[in-house]
Design a protein around this motif. Structure first.
Motif, PDB file in Angstrom:
ATOM      1  N   ASP A 162       2.641   6.359  13.627  1.00 45.08           N
ATOM      2  CA  ASP A 162       3.925   6.751  14.204  1.00 45.08           C
ATOM      3  C   ASP A 162       5.099   6.385  13.305  1.00 45.08           C
ATOM      4  O   ASP A 162       6.253   6.667  13.642  1.00 45.08           O
ATOM      5  N   ASP A 163       4.818   5.771  12.155  1.00 48.45           N
ATOM      6  CA  ASP A 163       5.890   5.393  11.240  1.00 48.45           C
ATOM      7  C   ASP A 163       6.362   6.625  10.471  1.00 48.45           C
ATOM      8  O   ASP A 163       5.569   7.303   9.805  1.00 48.45           O
ATOM      9  N   ARG A 164       7.651   6.892  10.554  1.00 51.52           N
ATOM     10  CA  ARG A 164       8.190   8.111   9.963  1.00 51.52           C
ATOM     11  C   ARG A 164       7.990   8.149   8.444  1.00 51.52           C
ATOM     12  O   ARG A 164       7.623   9.185   7.878  1.00 51.52           O
ATOM     13  N   GLY A 165       8.238   7.025   7.768  1.00 52.13           N
ATOM     14  CA  GLY A 165       8.099   6.999   6.318  1.00 52.13           C
ATOM     15  C   GLY A 165       6.677   7.277   5.872  1.00 52.13           C
ATOM     16  O   GLY A 165       6.446   8.002   4.893  1.00 52.13           O
ATOM     17  N   THR A 166       5.717   6.714   6.593  1.00 55.19           N
ATOM     18  CA  THR A 166       4.311   6.948   6.263  1.00 55.19           C
ATOM     19  C   THR A 166       3.949   8.409   6.459  1.00 55.19           C
ATOM     20  O   THR A 166       3.280   9.025   5.619  1.00 55.19           O
ATOM     21  N   ARG A 167       4.404   8.981   7.556  1.00 51.42           N
ATOM     22  CA  ARG A 167       4.084  10.382   7.851  1.00 51.42           C
ATOM     23  C   ARG A 167       4.717  11.324   6.830  1.00 51.42           C
ATOM     24  O   ARG A 167       4.081  12.279   6.371  1.00 51.42           O
ATOM     25  N   LEU A 168       5.962  11.039   6.453  1.00 53.84           N
ATOM     26  CA  LEU A 168       6.626  11.918   5.489  1.00 53.84           C
ATOM     27  C   LEU A 168       5.959  11.835   4.122  1.00 53.84           C
ATOM     28  O   LEU A 168       5.778  12.859   3.443  1.00 53.84           O
ATOM     29  N   LEU A 169       5.563  10.635   3.718  1.00 55.72           N
ATOM     30  CA  LEU A 169       4.878  10.499   2.435  1.00 55.72           C
ATOM     31  C   LEU A 169       3.541  11.239   2.466  1.00 55.72           C
ATOM     32  O   LEU A 169       3.158  11.899   1.487  1.00 55.72           O
ATOM     33  N   ALA A 170       2.836  11.149   3.592  1.00 52.83           N
ATOM     34  CA  ALA A 170       1.579  11.883   3.721  1.00 52.83           C
ATOM     35  C   ALA A 170       1.820  13.389   3.661  1.00 52.83           C
ATOM     36  O   ALA A 170       1.054  14.134   3.024  1.00 52.83           O
ATOM     37  N   ALA A 171       2.889  13.852   4.299  1.00 50.35           N
ATOM     38  CA  ALA A 171       3.208  15.286   4.258  1.00 50.35           C
ATOM     39  C   ALA A 171       3.473  15.737   2.827  1.00 50.35           C
ATOM     40  O   ALA A 171       3.027  16.812   2.403  1.00 50.35           O
ATOM     41  N   ARG A 172       4.202  14.925   2.067  1.00 51.47           N
ATOM     42  CA  ARG A 172       4.451  15.257   0.658  1.00 51.47           C
ATOM     43  C   ARG A 172       3.138  15.340  -0.118  1.00 51.47           C
ATOM     44  O   ARG A 172       2.939  16.246  -0.936  1.00 51.47           O
ATOM     45  N   ALA A 173       2.250  14.380   0.138  1.00 48.99           N
ATOM     46  CA  ALA A 173       0.967  14.374  -0.574  1.00 48.99           C
ATOM     47  C   ALA A 173       0.125  15.584  -0.184  1.00 48.99           C
ATOM     48  O   ALA A 173      -0.522  16.203  -1.042  1.00 48.99           O
ATOM     49  N   TYR A 174       0.128  15.933   1.089  1.00 45.54           N
ATOM     50  CA  TYR A 174      -0.605  17.130   1.516  1.00 45.54           C
ATOM     51  C   TYR A 174      -0.020  18.380   0.863  1.00 45.54           C
ATOM     52  O   TYR A 174      -0.749  19.263   0.401  1.00 45.54           O
ATOM     53  N   PHE A 175       1.311  18.455   0.809  1.00 48.54           N
ATOM     54  CA  PHE A 175       1.961  19.619   0.193  1.00 48.54           C
ATOM     55  C   PHE A 175       1.565  19.741  -1.272  1.00 48.54           C
ATOM     56  O   PHE A 175       1.191  20.819  -1.744  1.00 48.54           O
ATOM     57  N   HIS A 176       1.620  18.637  -1.999  1.00 51.70           N
ATOM     58  CA  HIS A 176       1.356  18.685  -3.437  1.00 51.70           C
ATOM     59  C   HIS A 176      -0.132  18.805  -3.756  1.00 51.70           C
ATOM     60  O   HIS A 176      -0.479  19.076  -4.916  1.00 51.70           O
ATOM     61  N   ARG A 194       0.838  -1.203   0.000  1.00 46.62           N
ATOM     62  CA  ARG A 194       0.000   0.000   0.000  1.00 46.62           C
ATOM     63  C   ARG A 194       0.874   1.254   0.000  1.00 46.62           C
ATOM     64  O   ARG A 194       0.597   2.217  -0.722  1.00 46.62           O
ATOM     65  N   LEU A 195       1.923   1.239   0.806  1.00 45.44           N
ATOM     66  CA  LEU A 195       2.822   2.394   0.874  1.00 45.44           C
ATOM     67  C   LEU A 195       3.514   2.618  -0.470  1.00 45.44           C
ATOM     68  O   LEU A 195       3.627   3.756  -0.943  1.00 45.44           O
ATOM     69  N   ARG A 196       3.960   1.534  -1.099  1.00 43.67           N
ATOM     70  CA  ARG A 196       4.629   1.664  -2.398  1.00 43.67           C
ATOM     71  C   ARG A 196       3.669   2.188  -3.463  1.00 43.67           C
ATOM     72  O   ARG A 196       4.051   3.004  -4.311  1.00 43.67           O
ATOM     73  N   THR A 198      -5.590   8.717  -0.455  1.00 44.63           N
ATOM     74  CA  THR A 198      -6.642   7.708  -0.299  1.00 44.63           C
ATOM     75  C   THR A 198      -6.054   6.388   0.175  1.00 44.63           C
ATOM     76  O   THR A 198      -6.611   5.716   1.056  1.00 44.63           O
ATOM     77  N   LEU A 199      -4.912   6.001  -0.404  1.00 44.04           N
ATOM     78  CA  LEU A 199      -4.275   4.750   0.005  1.00 44.04           C
ATOM     79  C   LEU A 199      -3.562   4.881   1.351  1.00 44.04           C
ATOM     80  O   LEU A 199      -3.419   3.892   2.075  1.00 44.04           O
ATOM     81  N   LEU A 200      -3.128   6.083   1.687  1.00 47.42           N
ATOM     82  CA  LEU A 200      -2.376   6.273   2.927  1.00 47.42           C
ATOM     83  C   LEU A 200      -3.260   6.339   4.170  1.00 47.42           C
ATOM     84  O   LEU A 200      -2.788   6.035   5.273  1.00 47.42           O
ATOM     85  N   ARG A 201      -4.512   6.726   4.015  1.00 48.35           N
ATOM     86  CA  ARG A 201      -5.341   6.970   5.212  1.00 48.35           C
ATOM     87  C   ARG A 201      -5.411   5.772   6.150  1.00 48.35           C
ATOM     88  O   ARG A 201      -5.271   5.936   7.372  1.00 48.35           O
ATOM     89  N   ARG A 241       1.332  20.102  10.146  1.00 45.87           N
ATOM     90  CA  ARG A 241       1.096  19.325  11.373  1.00 45.87           C
ATOM     91  C   ARG A 241       1.948  18.060  11.417  1.00 45.87           C
ATOM     92  O   ARG A 241       2.199  17.518  12.492  1.00 45.87           O
ATOM     93  N   ILE A 242       2.389  17.598  10.269  1.00 42.02           N
ATOM     94  CA  ILE A 242       3.280  16.439  10.226  1.00 42.02           C
ATOM     95  C   ILE A 242       4.740  16.885  10.217  1.00 42.02           C
ATOM     96  O   ILE A 242       5.587  16.336  10.928  1.00 42.02           O
ATOM     97  N   LEU A 243       5.043  17.906   9.422  1.00 44.05           N
ATOM     98  CA  LEU A 243       6.439  18.279   9.199  1.00 44.05           C
ATOM     99  C   LEU A 243       7.091  18.930  10.413  1.00 44.05           C
ATOM    100  O   LEU A 243       8.284  18.698  10.675  1.00 44.05           O
ATOM    101  N   GLU A 244       6.363  19.736  11.147  1.00 42.40           N
ATOM    102  CA  GLU A 244       6.986  20.408  12.292  1.00 42.40           C
ATOM    103  C   GLU A 244       7.464  19.410  13.349  1.00 42.40           C
ATOM    104  O   GLU A 244       8.614  19.505  13.806  1.00 42.40           O
TER     105      GLU A 244
END
Length: 326
Positions: A255-269, A226-228, A244-247, A278-281
């Motif tokens: 609490d997984d750093r990779g999941t949170r960072l990918l979500a932050a990228r998706a929110y940014f874009h 799912r993450l990939r 949609t796939l990350l939710r 709220r994720i990046l700070e």
């Protein structure tokens, strides 16, 4: 051996491909084959209820788009060509869709059939859905039509389950996963990670199955896959699909750093900048030496107009990774 068919039930080549796969399997002597249908959408904007196809085909823009499908033929000539091929595959006696209709609920019904009765019931439902669309010329976006289709296929509970909204999320996620995995045509046959696009002749399908059967399937944990897929969608320019796939992962692996960072990228874009912050700070506070986190945080603040705070993070990112300068 599992054969996945990623296809749209309003695509004539999906029905033709089904027949050709059946002919290929008739002479198959390898491991027993299990056929599973997966959703693909060739016309995601098609309406429900549908609109008469004859009216749609009079639209000059539609005519121009159809000419691109077979440049050497007029749209009418191409439809006649497909009809001849379908009839040669035993699809008939009448052939031709009557409606431009959303296939979303039909895909839901097919997914529900798999849940209820596995591949045999699912295949029966897929057959009846495509027969209703191409042979009976019915509007398969209508609940009453899908209820009758479901009953004919031996799945009487299908109509009620559709009315309850079942499998909506399942189908939407599967469409996204197919796109993330590189499915780009209907039908696409996938076996052990190998793919064959198009309604190829039976001998080509048979050769593909023989080659793919010798491959070792790559089994990944569901959350890793799912993450990939979410990351692939982001790379394809679909941040909302990625989210949609990350939710579900954010709910279970928040609490997984990779999941949170990918979500932050998706929110940014997707311009959801407050959610990205709220994720990046917290990430920047936890890993101040991560230059990419500093860069993304700086750019997020920059887009919000907070140039002072943005500059500090951007300078830090550039100091750690000179490629981020400028």
């Amino acid at each position: 051996m599992r054969i996945e068919i990623w296809a749209d039930v309003v695509c004539p080549w999906a029905y033709i491909g089904k027949r050709r796969l059946e002919r290929a399997l008739a002479s198959w002597s390898g491991d027993p084959a299990e056929v599973v249908w997966r959703p693909y959408r060739i016309d995601p904007s098609a309406p429900a209820p549908g609109e008469p196809l004859a009216d749609v085909l009079r639209d000059p823009m539609v005519d121009a788009a159809l000419r691109g499908c077979a440049p050497h033929l007029t749209p009418g000539e191409n439809r006649e060509r497909v009809s001849r091929i379908a009839l040669a595959e035993g699809l008939g006696p009448r052939w031709g869709a009557g409606w431009r209709a959303s296939s979303h609920d039909a895909h839901r019904l097919i997914a529900l059939a798999h849940e209820a009765g596995g591949p045999p019931l699912q295949d029966a439902v897929a057959e009846e859905v495509m027969r209703a669309h191409f042979v009976d010329a019915l509007d398969i976006s209508l609940p009453a039509v899908l209820d009758e289709v479901s009953r004919r296929a031996g799945f009487p509970a299908g109509g009620r389950l559709l009315a309850d909204g079942a499998a909506d999320t399942t189908v939407r996620e599967l469409v996204l996963r197919g796109r993330a995995a590189g499915v780009a045509t209907s039908p696409t046959f996938v076996v052990n990670g190998a793919a064959l696009g198009g309604a190829q002749p039976p001998e080509v399908i048979h050769a593909f199955l023989a080659e793919a059967a010798g491959r070792s399937p790559r089994q990944l944990p569901e959350e890793v896959e799912r993450l990939r897929h979410a990351e692939a969608l982001l790379d394809l320019g679909d941040p909302l699909g990625a989210l949609t796939l990350l939710r579900p992962l954010l709910d279970t692996h928040g609490d997984d750093r990779g999941t949170r960072l990918l979500a932050a990228r998706a929110y940014f874009h997707s311009a959801q900048l407050n959610r990205a912050l709220r994720i990046l700070e917290p990430l920047a506070a936890q890993t101040p030496d991560d230059s990419y986190v500093q860069l993304l945080l700086g750019r997020t603040l920059q887009r919000q107009g907070d140039t002072g705070r943005a500059a500090a993070h951007l300078r830090l990112a550039a100091a750690m990774s000179p490629g981020y300068a400028g």
